[in-house]
Write a protein that holds these residues in place. Structure first.
Motif, PDB file in Angstrom:
ATOM      1  N   VAL A 207       0.829  -1.201   0.000  1.00 30.96           N
ATOM      2  CA  VAL A 207       0.000   0.000   0.000  1.00 30.96           C
ATOM      3  C   VAL A 207       0.866   1.254   0.000  1.00 30.96           C
ATOM      4  CG1 VAL A 207      -1.694   1.340   1.308  1.00 30.96           C
ATOM      5  CG2 VAL A 207      -1.939  -1.151   1.129  1.00 30.96           C
ATOM      6  N   ASP A 208       1.849   1.289   0.893  1.00 35.59           N
ATOM      7  CA  ASP A 208       2.718   2.463   1.019  1.00 35.59           C
ATOM      8  C   ASP A 208       3.511   2.709  -0.266  1.00 35.59           C
ATOM      9  OD1 ASP A 208       1.805   2.791   3.586  1.00 35.59           O
ATOM     10  OD2 ASP A 208       3.578   1.915   4.548  1.00 35.59           O
ATOM     11  N   SER A 209       3.971   1.630  -0.905  1.00 36.57           N
ATOM     12  CA  SER A 209       4.757   1.759  -2.122  1.00 36.57           C
ATOM     13  C   SER A 209       3.918   2.358  -3.254  1.00 36.57           C
ATOM     14  CB  SER A 209       5.301   0.392  -2.546  1.00 36.57           C
ATOM     15  OG  SER A 209       6.015   0.486  -3.750  1.00 36.57           O
ATOM     16  N   LEU A 210       2.675   1.904  -3.377  1.00 38.89           N
ATOM     17  CA  LEU A 210       1.810   2.433  -4.429  1.00 38.89           C
ATOM     18  C   LEU A 210       1.457   3.890  -4.158  1.00 38.89           C
ATOM     19  CD1 LEU A 210       0.191   2.030  -7.011  1.00 38.89           C
ATOM     20  CD2 LEU A 210      -1.708   1.176  -5.606  1.00 38.89           C
ATOM     21  N   ILE A 211       1.189   4.211  -2.911  1.00 43.89           N
ATOM     22  CA  ILE A 211       0.846   5.594  -2.561  1.00 43.89           C
ATOM     23  C   ILE A 211       2.019   6.520  -2.850  1.00 43.89           C
ATOM     24  CG2 ILE A 211       0.376   7.146  -0.621  1.00 43.89           C
ATOM     25  CD1 ILE A 211      -1.392   4.950   0.567  1.00 43.89           C
ATOM     26  N   GLU A 212       3.224   6.099  -2.512  1.00 42.36           N
ATOM     27  CA  GLU A 212       4.399   6.919  -2.788  1.00 42.36           C
ATOM     28  C   GLU A 212       4.589   7.112  -4.289  1.00 42.36           C
ATOM     29  OE1 GLU A 212       7.600   9.300  -2.694  1.00 42.36           O
ATOM     30  OE2 GLU A 212       6.213   8.806  -1.064  1.00 42.36           O
ATOM     31  N   PHE A 213       4.334   6.064  -5.058  1.00 42.74           N
ATOM     32  CA  PHE A 213       4.427   6.181  -6.511  1.00 42.74           C
ATOM     33  C   PHE A 213       3.414   7.199  -7.022  1.00 42.74           C
ATOM     34  CE2 PHE A 213       3.151   4.944 -10.822  1.00 42.74           C
ATOM     35  CZ  PHE A 213       4.379   4.927 -11.452  1.00 42.74           C
ATOM     36  N   ALA A 214       2.183   7.136  -6.511  1.00 36.43           N
ATOM     37  CA  ALA A 214       1.147   8.073  -6.929  1.00 36.43           C
ATOM     38  C   ALA A 214       1.516   9.503  -6.567  1.00 36.43           C
ATOM     39  CB  ALA A 214      -0.188   7.707  -6.283  1.00 36.43           C
ATOM     40  N   ARG A 215       2.083   9.697  -5.417  1.00 35.24           N
ATOM     41  CA  ARG A 215       2.508  11.046  -5.016  1.00 35.24           C
ATOM     42  C   ARG A 215       3.621  11.563  -5.924  1.00 35.24           C
ATOM     43  NH1 ARG A 215      -0.002  12.177  -0.276  1.00 35.24           N
ATOM     44  NH2 ARG A 215      -0.373  10.480   1.200  1.00 35.24           N
ATOM     45  N   THR A 216       4.518  10.673  -6.301  1.00 36.16           N
ATOM     46  CA  THR A 216       5.623  11.060  -7.193  1.00 36.16           C
ATOM     47  C   THR A 216       5.101  11.494  -8.553  1.00 36.16           C
ATOM     48  OG1 THR A 216       7.142   9.526  -6.088  1.00 36.16           O
ATOM     49  CG2 THR A 216       7.761  10.275  -8.282  1.00 36.16           C
ATOM     50  N   VAL A 217       4.103  10.770  -9.065  1.00 35.05           N
ATOM     51  CA  VAL A 217       3.517  11.098 -10.362  1.00 35.05           C
ATOM     52  C   VAL A 217       2.819  12.457 -10.303  1.00 35.05           C
ATOM     53  CG1 VAL A 217       1.741  10.452 -12.032  1.00 35.05           C
ATOM     54  CG2 VAL A 217       3.264   8.709 -11.085  1.00 35.05           C
ATOM     55  N   GLU A 218       2.190  12.766  -9.165  1.00 40.26           N
ATOM     56  CA  GLU A 218       1.449  14.014  -9.027  1.00 40.26           C
ATOM     57  C   GLU A 218       2.366  15.230  -8.916  1.00 40.26           C
ATOM     58  OE1 GLU A 218      -1.948  14.926  -8.570  1.00 40.26           O
ATOM     59  OE2 GLU A 218      -2.344  13.033  -9.593  1.00 40.26           O
ATOM     60  N   ARG A 219       3.602  15.016  -8.490  1.00 42.38           N
ATOM     61  CA  ARG A 219       4.507  16.146  -8.328  1.00 42.38           C
ATOM     62  C   ARG A 219       4.889  16.736  -9.668  1.00 42.38           C
ATOM     63  NH1 ARG A 219       8.037  12.452  -4.582  1.00 42.38           N
ATOM     64  NH2 ARG A 219       6.805  12.484  -2.666  1.00 42.38           N
ATOM     65  N   PRO A 220       4.986  18.070  -9.763  1.00 39.51           N
ATOM     66  CA  PRO A 220       5.374  18.712 -11.039  1.00 39.51           C
ATOM     67  C   PRO A 220       6.815  18.416 -11.398  1.00 39.51           C
ATOM     68  CG  PRO A 220       5.256  20.322  -9.247  1.00 39.51           C
ATOM     69  CD  PRO A 220       4.739  19.023  -8.687  1.00 39.51           C
TER      70      PRO A 220
END
Length: 220
Positions: A207-220
Motif C-alpha cells: 500500500v505504502d509503495s503504491l501511494i508513494e508512486f502516486a505522489r511522485t507522479v502528481e509532483r510537477p
C-alpha cells in the motif's frame, strides 16, 4: 565481390540530405493530439501540416493518404494503450495484490495508459464500425491479460475472469464518469480497492509503495 550500388528514391535522397523537417512519428503525434483535442474529423492533412509548420507534400513521404494515416494512428493507439496494459499485467509480483498494484501503476504512470487518448478513439468508433471492431479486440486483449494475471495466483478460471472484468471496467468507468477526486481521497482508498478486487488484504508495504508512486507522479 563489391556490392551493387543501390539508388535511393527521391524521398530517400531528400531525407538522407537532412531536408526533412519532421519524422513519421511527428506526424502521428500531431495527429494524436488533434484526435484527443478535437476528434477524428479534425485530423486533416492541411491542419497537421500547419501544426508542424511543413508543406503538405512532406506528408506523402510517410503516408499514402489520410486513410493510411488514420490506420497507422489506430495501430499506434493499440501499441500505446493495449500493449502497456498487457506488459504491466505480466510484470513479476510476489502476491496478487502486488500484481494489481502494478496495474494501477500502469494507469497512473505518465508513460502508461493514456485514458484521454482511449476515449478519443472510443468516440471515433461511434462513427466507424471498423474502429469499433478494433476497440472490441483491444478490450478483449486487455481483459485476457488481467484474467491470466489472476490465474497466475491460483484463482479458478471463472473467478479470474470476473475479477479481471470488475478491475478493468471499473477503471474505464472511473474515467468515463470524469470523477474528480483529490490525491488524498484516492490514496485513502487504495487498501480497500486492493482487498475488494482480490479478496486478499494487501501488506502495508504494498500500500505504502503504491501511494508513494502516486505522489511522485502528481509532483510537477
Amino acid at each position: 565481390m563489391s556490392k551493387p550500388i543501390q539508388r535511393l528514391s527521391m524521398n530517400e535522397e531528400t531525407a538522407s540530405a537532412g531536408n526533412v523537417k519532421v519524422t513519421r512519428d511527428d506526424w502521428l503525434d500531431a495527429a494524436m493530439d488533434l484526435l484527443v483535442r478535437h476528434g477524428v474529423s479534425e485530423v486533416k492533412i492541411l491542419a497537421l501540416g500547419s501544426k508542424l509548420n511543413v508543406s503538405r507534400s512532406s506528408f506523402y513521404w510517410y503516408f499514402k493518404s489520410r486513410k493510411d494515416l488514420l490506420n497507422q494512428l489506430l495501430e499506434k493507439w493499440e501499441r500505446k494503450n493495449t500493449d502497456v496494459v498487457v506488459r504491466y499485467s505480466e510484470m513479476p509480483a510476489a502476491t496478487i495484490t502486488e500484481a494489481v498494484c502494478n496495474f494501477f501503476r500502469c494507469i497512473i504512470s505518465r508513460d502508461g495508459f493514456d485514458y484521454r487518448l482511449d476515449f478519443a478513439v472510443r468516440e471515433w468508433a461511434r462513427r466507424d464500425a471498423r474502429v469499433r471492431q478494433v476497440i472490441e479486440r483491444s478490450d478483449e486483449t486487455r481483459h485476457q491479460a488481467l484474467t491470466r494475471m489472476f490465474e497466475r495466483f491460483g484463482y479458478p478460471p471463472e473467478d479470474a475472469d470476473i475479477r479481471a472484468r470488475v478491475l478493468y471496467y471499473q477503471q474505464i468507468g472511473y474515467y468515463a464518469l470524469e470523477l474528480s477526486e483529490t490525491l488524498e481521497t484516492r490514496v485513502s482508498r487504495v487498501e480497500g480497492y486492493l482487498k475488494c478486487f482480490t479478496g486478499v488484504r494487501p501488506s502495508q508495504q504494498e500500500v505504502d509503495s503504491l501511494i508513494e508512486f502516486a505522489r511522485t507522479v502528481e509532483r510537477p
